[in-house]
Scaffold this active site. Structure first.
Site, PDB file in Angstrom:
ATOM      1  N   SER A 131      -2.426  -9.038  -1.218  1.00 62.92           N
ATOM      2  CA  SER A 131      -3.285  -8.889  -0.042  1.00 62.92           C
ATOM      3  C   SER A 131      -2.571  -8.196   1.105  1.00 62.92           C
ATOM      4  O   SER A 131      -3.189  -7.443   1.856  1.00 62.92           O
ATOM      5  CB  SER A 131      -3.811 -10.260   0.402  1.00 62.92           C
ATOM      6  OG  SER A 131      -4.753 -10.738  -0.540  1.00 62.92           O
TER       7      SER A 131
ATOM      8  N   GLU B 231      -0.654  -5.756   0.990  1.00 63.07           N
ATOM      9  CA  GLU B 231      -0.667  -4.320   0.739  1.00 63.07           C
ATOM     10  C   GLU B 231      -2.053  -3.689   0.928  1.00 63.07           C
ATOM     11  O   GLU B 231      -2.196  -2.469   0.862  1.00 63.07           O
ATOM     12  CB  GLU B 231      -0.147  -4.024  -0.670  1.00 63.07           C
ATOM     13  CG  GLU B 231       1.342  -4.296  -0.844  1.00 63.07           C
ATOM     14  CD  GLU B 231       1.694  -5.777  -0.988  1.00 63.07           C
ATOM     15  OE1 GLU B 231       2.837  -6.141  -0.646  1.00 63.07           O
ATOM     16  OE2 GLU B 231       0.833  -6.571  -1.440  1.00 63.07           O
TER      17      GLU B 231
ATOM     18  N   HIS C  19       4.181 -18.947   4.188  1.00 61.18           N
ATOM     19  CA  HIS C  19       3.860 -17.619   3.660  1.00 61.18           C
ATOM     20  C   HIS C  19       2.373 -17.321   3.810  1.00 61.18           C
ATOM     21  O   HIS C  19       1.987 -16.219   4.193  1.00 61.18           O
ATOM     22  CB  HIS C  19       4.286 -17.544   2.188  1.00 61.18           C
ATOM     23  CG  HIS C  19       4.060 -16.213   1.560  1.00 61.18           C
ATOM     24  ND1 HIS C  19       4.846 -15.117   1.841  1.00 61.18           N
ATOM     25  CD2 HIS C  19       3.134 -15.786   0.666  1.00 61.18           C
ATOM     26  CE1 HIS C  19       4.418 -14.077   1.151  1.00 61.18           C
ATOM     27  NE2 HIS C  19       3.368 -14.455   0.432  1.00 61.18           N
TER      28      HIS C  19
END
Length: 158
Positions: free
Chosen positions: A65, A67, A97
């Site tokens: 996601s 990218e 994260h």
């Protein structure tokens, strides 16, 4: 929960703009592939159902996601498109994260939308569990890919 017991993927294609000659991009995250693939299929099927030509729809896969922003930017640079849909799924884990990815993707897509005129439609699930993602990618809450395609279609008429 706002979508509790609701399927928001219903649409009336007769009330939508003509998209016969419109060009679309779809950028799909490979992470959580079964979820993102269901949303990609929902988006693609909706665009085709509403009159888009398969030849006018570019589809690219990116690793995750995060990218999606770069994939959408490269698609904007390479093609003359009327709208882009970015499709991803980030599921809460045990670390921060999740927060960083969700924040980065959201800010990146928002920035793309303010920096140029082609709408980039945000179709990224940010759920707590895989079950929530399944419910929103073709399950009891509909398919967010369908909803993103309808948003893209509506944005092409601005």
């Amino acid at each position: 929960m706002a979508t509790e017991n609701k399927n928001l993927s219903q649409y009336d294609k007769n009330s939508l703009p003509n998209i016969q000659n419109k060009k679309f991009g779809i950028v799909i995250s490979e992470w959580n592939y079964s979820i993102t693939e269901n949303m990609r299929k929902g988006a693609l099927d909706t665009l085709l159902d509403c009159g888009a030509s398969l030849d006018n729809i570019h589809q690219w896969y990116v690793p995750g996601s995060f990218e999606l922003v770069n994939g959408a930017k490269q698609m904007l640079d390479r093609f003359s498109l009327d709208a882009i849909i970015v499709i991803g799924c980030v599921i809460q884990g045990e670390t921060k994260h999740f927060d960083f990815v969700c924040q980065g993707v959201t800010q990146g897509i928002a920035q793309l939308n303010t920096m140029q005129s082609t709408p980039v439609i945000f179709c990224v699930l940010t759920d707590n569990t895989i079950e929530q993602s399944i419910a929103r990618s073709g399950g009891k809450h509909g398919n967010k890919g369908v909803e993103a395609a309808i948003a893209a279609i509506k944005m092409t008429s601005l």
